[in-house]
Design a protein around this motif. Sequence first.
Motif, short mmCIF file in Angstrom:
data_model
loop_
_atom_site.label_atom_id
_atom_site.label_comp_id
_atom_site.label_asym_id
_atom_site.label_seq_id
_atom_site.Cartn_x
_atom_site.Cartn_y
_atom_site.Cartn_z
N VAL A 1 -6.88 -1.67 -7.87
CA VAL A 1 -5.84 -1.01 -7.08
C VAL A 1 -5.56 0.33 -7.72
O VAL A 1 -5.29 0.39 -8.92
CB VAL A 1 -4.55 -1.87 -7.08
N PHE A 2 -5.64 1.41 -6.97
CA PHE A 2 -5.38 2.70 -7.61
C PHE A 2 -4.72 3.69 -6.65
O PHE A 2 -4.88 3.63 -5.45
CB PHE A 2 -6.66 3.29 -8.21
N LYS A 3 -3.94 4.58 -7.26
CA LYS A 3 -3.23 5.64 -6.53
C LYS A 3 -4.25 6.66 -6.03
O LYS A 3 -5.13 7.08 -6.77
CB LYS A 3 -2.25 6.30 -7.51
N VAL A 4 -4.11 7.07 -4.78
CA VAL A 4 -5.00 8.10 -4.23
C VAL A 4 -4.22 9.41 -4.16
O VAL A 4 -3.00 9.41 -4.34
CB VAL A 4 -5.54 7.68 -2.84
N THR B 1 0.82 -1.22 0.00
CA THR B 1 0.00 0.00 0.00
C THR B 1 0.85 1.26 0.00
O THR B 1 0.41 2.32 -0.44
CB THR B 1 -0.91 0.05 1.24
N HIS B 2 2.07 1.18 0.54
CA HIS B 2 3.03 2.30 0.54
C HIS B 2 4.37 1.76 1.01
O HIS B 2 4.52 0.56 1.23
CB HIS B 2 2.53 3.47 1.40
N ALA C 1 -1.94 3.60 -2.13
CA ALA C 1 -2.97 2.98 -2.97
C ALA C 1 -4.12 2.48 -2.10
O ALA C 1 -3.91 2.09 -0.95
CB ALA C 1 -2.38 1.81 -3.74
N TYR C 2 -5.32 2.54 -2.65
CA TYR C 2 -6.46 1.81 -2.08
C TYR C 2 -6.61 0.53 -2.89
O TYR C 2 -6.39 0.52 -4.11
CB TYR C 2 -7.77 2.61 -2.23
N ILE C 3 -7.02 -0.53 -2.20
CA ILE C 3 -7.27 -1.81 -2.86
C ILE C 3 -8.75 -2.13 -2.65
O ILE C 3 -9.20 -2.29 -1.51
CB ILE C 3 -6.38 -2.93 -2.30
N VAL C 4 -9.49 -2.18 -3.75
CA VAL C 4 -10.95 -2.31 -3.68
C VAL C 4 -11.38 -3.69 -4.16
O VAL C 4 -11.08 -4.08 -5.30
CB VAL C 4 -11.62 -1.23 -4.57
#
Length: 289
Positions: free
Chosen positions: A150-153, A91-92, A162-165
């Motif tokens: 998964v996308f950059k916020v 996630t980071h 990133a959030y993972i949805v």
Amino acid sequence: MKTKTTLCTLVCTLALTAGAFSQPDFDKVEIKVHPVAGQVSYLEGAGGNIGVFVGDDGVFLIDDQYAPLTDKIVAAVKTLSDKPIRFLVNTHMHPDHTGGNENFGKMGTLIFGHENVRSQMAAAKATQEPPLVTFGEDMSFHINGETVYVFKVPDAHTNGDAYIVFKDTNAIHTGDVYRTTSYPYIDTANGGSFLGTIKAYDLLIEISNADTKIIPGHGVISSVADVRAFRDMLLVIRDRVSRAISDGKTLEQIQAAGLTKEYDAKWESGRRIGSAAAMLEAAHQDLAN
Ligand SMILES: [Zn+2]
């Protein structure tokens, strides 16, 4: 004066790095499995919450805590699935989320992360193994009968969050952008932003509904109502800091003015990470310019 500032920056950064991620006694750490929804669970141990998604195609992990915990983490995953651990998303870049990368890489797990996770690790001379595969905006995994997006916020906790949805399961892992253990920690040295954190919460609220299970980087499963309340607190704090800056107050005066008083009992961490003082410093940095 300049030398003094530079020295302070260096010493403070070293102290922060050592203090922030001071390592627990790994022998004593137990990995607990918490079911979330459907085939998604999270593991609590030491460091960031690990997301686990299991199914016929294999195991998908989110973050991996510290290297000495890998065997215990693998054993906990085995209680959920005997399939191989195929994919892992960071996630980071912080070491309590990426410390196991090298071990998982050796097992054949393919590790993903935002491109800034890799570049920030290189810049920080981090000892963790960086993700092998990086993305810019977003990517999707089509596994176990589900789409994992998964996308950059917006730059928030760092500039590589990133959030993972899990779209069908209706669960979201937020990394450390959202935590339920303290005030948000904004790592400005790694591109984090106070105003970006508010934007990232706006986005989380927008993509969630009343049934969404939100898995924070640290802490417990939350609802969109919890995130909304947390975001609203930051809006109040933002406006107070803005007003104080317009009134000509310095950062030190802002930190001493009790601007977070009614929230401190619940959210003050008592150490730099997750403290009101560090959050106000990040807010001041965004709002004073
Ligand atoms: Zn973090």
